[in-house]
Design a protein around this motif. Structure first.
Motif, short mmCIF file in Angstrom:
data_model
loop_
_atom_site.label_atom_id
_atom_site.label_comp_id
_atom_site.label_asym_id
_atom_site.label_seq_id
_atom_site.Cartn_x
_atom_site.Cartn_y
_atom_site.Cartn_z
N ASN A 47 9.90 -32.91 -7.29
CA ASN A 47 10.80 -33.59 -6.35
C ASN A 47 10.06 -33.98 -5.08
OD1 ASN A 47 12.98 -33.38 -8.09
ND2 ASN A 47 13.69 -31.47 -7.20
N SER A 48 9.21 -33.10 -4.58
CA SER A 48 8.50 -33.41 -3.32
C SER A 48 7.52 -34.56 -3.51
CB SER A 48 7.79 -32.17 -2.78
OG SER A 48 6.83 -31.70 -3.69
N LEU A 49 6.84 -34.63 -4.64
CA LEU A 49 5.90 -35.73 -4.89
C LEU A 49 6.67 -37.04 -5.08
CD1 LEU A 49 2.88 -36.30 -5.07
CD2 LEU A 49 3.07 -36.02 -7.55
N PHE A 50 7.79 -36.98 -5.79
CA PHE A 50 8.62 -38.18 -5.95
C PHE A 50 9.07 -38.69 -4.58
CE2 PHE A 50 12.88 -40.01 -6.09
CZ PHE A 50 12.65 -41.12 -6.87
N ASN A 51 9.54 -37.79 -3.73
CA ASN A 51 10.00 -38.19 -2.40
C ASN A 51 8.87 -38.79 -1.57
OD1 ASN A 51 12.64 -37.41 -2.92
ND2 ASN A 51 12.32 -35.35 -2.13
N GLU A 52 7.68 -38.21 -1.67
CA GLU A 52 6.52 -38.72 -0.94
C GLU A 52 6.20 -40.16 -1.34
OE1 GLU A 52 1.73 -37.87 -1.06
OE2 GLU A 52 3.05 -36.13 -1.22
N TYR A 53 6.18 -40.42 -2.65
CA TYR A 53 5.87 -41.78 -3.11
C TYR A 53 7.04 -42.74 -2.91
CZ TYR A 53 1.24 -40.61 -4.56
OH TYR A 53 -0.09 -40.23 -4.55
N ASN A 54 8.24 -42.24 -2.90
CA ASN A 54 9.39 -43.08 -2.61
C ASN A 54 9.34 -43.55 -1.16
OD1 ASN A 54 11.52 -44.29 -3.93
ND2 ASN A 54 13.00 -42.80 -3.18
N LEU A 55 8.95 -42.66 -0.24
CA LEU A 55 8.76 -43.05 1.16
C LEU A 55 7.67 -44.11 1.30
CD1 LEU A 55 9.00 -39.63 3.06
CD2 LEU A 55 10.55 -41.58 3.27
N PHE A 56 6.59 -43.93 0.55
CA PHE A 56 5.50 -44.90 0.55
C PHE A 56 6.01 -46.27 0.10
CE2 PHE A 56 1.94 -46.91 -1.82
CZ PHE A 56 1.10 -47.16 -0.74
N LEU A 57 6.80 -46.29 -0.97
CA LEU A 57 7.36 -47.56 -1.46
C LEU A 57 8.29 -48.19 -0.43
CD1 LEU A 57 8.21 -47.03 -5.24
CD2 LEU A 57 6.39 -48.42 -4.23
#
Length: 182
Positions: A47-57
């Motif tokens: 979940n934390s990695l998904f959130n990190e890359y979602n912020l990047f997008l």
């Protein structure tokens, strides 16, 4: 912990399968970034990695940019560390990727910044985790909601009932990506 010890504790573990999985997830993640949608890889990320890359997008969208990883490939991947936690196994993999990394304008598709003329080689440490209580799913993946066959590599979402296939209940997930600065 050594690979032999992990094989004894996790009967489904093989080094070749894990490395192939890591390479695939890494390429799926970067490809998902290029199309601006992480749904295809979400179920393979923490979940934390998904959130990190979602912020990047989201930052890319705000800047009206698309991140490109052109001529993307994984040069090599190797297990560098294995740890056993109280409830999970943690494997660190050194991955070397090659690509041209640049950004384009999302409206005009014209070059904005980065290197679009030659491939760069970047090194990462990928941290994979697997629950000790992971359920052996067998060869055929079925939806936990309705029991239909599900293509986990496509999206992890059942096309019949919409249930999300939670990979962390069954298999390895990508927990972290760290740039490796030798």
């Amino acid at each position: 912990m050594k690979i032999d010890e992990l094989i004894k504790k996790d009967k489904n573990f093989t080094e070749a399968n894990l490395l192939a999985k890591v390479d695939n997830i890494f390429i799926m993640l970067l490809s998902s970034i290029m199309v601006g949608n992480l749904d295809r890889v979400k179920h393979k990320l923490s979940n934390s990695l998904f959130n990190e890359y979602n912020l990047f997008l989201n930052k890319l969208k705000e800047s009206n940019e698309i991140q490109i990883f052109d001529e993307l490939n994984v040069k090599s991947s190797e297990i560098i560390d294995i740890e056993e936690d109280t409830d999970k196994y943690v494997v660190k993999i050194r991955l070397v990727a090659r690509y041209m990394k640049y950004k384009i304008n999302s409206n005009t598709r014209k070059y904005k910044s980065g290197n679009d003329t030659s491939r760069v080689e970047e090194k990462y440490i990928l941290v994979m985790t697997k629950s000790k209580n992971a359920v052996d799913e067998g060869i055929i993946k079925v939806c936990p909601g309705c029991g239909a066959s599900i293509d986990v590599n496509n999206s992890g979402i059942c096309s019949y009932c919409g249930t999300v296939y939670n990979t962390k209940d069954y298999d390895w997930i990508l927990e972290k990506i760290i740039e490796d600065i030798d």
